[in-house]
Design an enzyme around this catalytic site. Structure first.
Site, short mmCIF file in Angstrom:
data_model
loop_
_atom_site.label_atom_id
_atom_site.label_comp_id
_atom_site.label_asym_id
_atom_site.label_seq_id
_atom_site.Cartn_x
_atom_site.Cartn_y
_atom_site.Cartn_z
N HIS A 64 4.18 26.15 17.15
CA HIS A 64 3.56 25.41 16.04
C HIS A 64 2.69 24.37 16.45
CE1 HIS A 64 7.39 23.00 15.29
NE2 HIS A 64 6.38 22.00 15.19
N GLU A 81 3.19 27.01 11.31
CA GLU A 81 4.24 27.78 11.84
C GLU A 81 3.71 29.06 12.33
OE1 GLU A 81 6.94 26.73 12.59
OE2 GLU A 81 8.34 25.75 11.14
N ASP A 88 0.87 15.40 9.30
CA ASP A 88 1.53 16.07 8.42
C ASP A 88 2.83 15.18 7.75
OD1 ASP A 88 3.16 15.48 10.79
OD2 ASP A 88 2.86 17.58 11.60
N ASN A 91 7.98 26.53 19.12
CA ASN A 91 8.00 28.14 18.93
C ASN A 91 6.44 28.32 18.63
OD1 ASN A 91 7.15 26.79 16.56
ND2 ASN A 91 8.26 27.93 14.99
#
Length: 243
Positions: free
Chosen positions: A134, A139, A63, A132
């Site tokens: 991801h 996400e 990424d 979270n």
């Protein structure tokens, strides 16, 4: 999924490095997907300390922040070059980075997808875990079928990554280019590194069936060749078979 639990993060790093070394020696032209983040820093140092021949492998970045050129000091490309690619003696043509400064994110995503296809896909992909849930920059809410694309980053992710931007979450770019879940799950083998007590709860949630878009990392349950490498702190709440 195979779950391997170790006493410490250092033990996790040793085990993952052993696996990568074995794969590289068996397949010198390995297509290897690299991730960034605090968990990966000691891994790259460990790999560089070993007598491994990287001259025939191909590297793909997982990424990149949108808006940052590959030579920006806070870009993932710059971090990977500094921490691994240059010390390993990799030639520029061996390494593919997402260009966060491209004019059109959709065109850049398509270009990167073509590069993956031309390489025959990824043989081995390194992954971490966001607090979270991801995976890469997919996400919560990301679709299982998602491909390389521009993703809007959550406030929590920006807070988690603020260390590279002087501790200021507002300085973290609000979007990033990322391999999609479908791209990741097409890799032939996945090595998932999760360490530290801050990941205990979300790791346990990610391993509870069925997979859910609320926790993108939970889709790793579907991959036939995923190995989780966790330390005791991260694995403290696991109820799965740790074998």
């Amino acid at each position: 999924m195979r779950c391997l639990v170790f006493p410490s993060p250092a033990d996790v790093i040793q085990a993952v490095a052993d696996r990568i070394a074995d794969r590289l020696q068996a397949q010198p032209d390995l297509s290897l997907g690299l991730a960034t983040g605090r968990t990966m820093v000691p891994l790259y140092a460990e790999l560089l300390g070993r007598s491994l021949n990287w001259q025939h492998c191909r590297i793909f970045a997982l990424d990149e922040y949108w808006g940052l050129a590959t030579d920006h000091p806070s870009s993932f490309a710059a971090e990977l070059r500094q921490r691994f690619c240059q010390p390993a003696g990799l030639r520029p043509e061996q390494v593919q980075f997402l260009n966060g400064a491209a004019l059109d994110p959709a065109q850049e995503s398509q270009r990167y997808r073509r590069c993956l296809e031309q390489a025959g896909g990824l043989d081995l992909q390194l992954l971490g875990l966001g607090e979270n849930g991801h995976l890469a920059f997919n996400e919560p809410g990301s679709a299982r079928e998602s491909r390389v694309r521009l993703v809007q980053l959550s406030d929590r992710t920006r807070q988690q990554n603020a260390g590279a931007f002087g501790g200021d979450p507002e300085a973290v770019p609000s979007a990033a280019l990322s391999l999609g879940l479908a791209d990741i799950l097409e890799a032939r083998e996945l090595l998932w590194l999760v360490t530290g007590a801050s990941k205990t709860k979300i790791l346990a949630q990610a391993l509870q069936p069925p997979p859910t878009t609320a926790i993108p990392a939970s889709y790793l349950q579907e991959h036939p060749a995923t190995t989780l490498y966790a330390d005791h702190a991260a694995a403290a709440a696991l109820t799965v078979d740790q074998s």
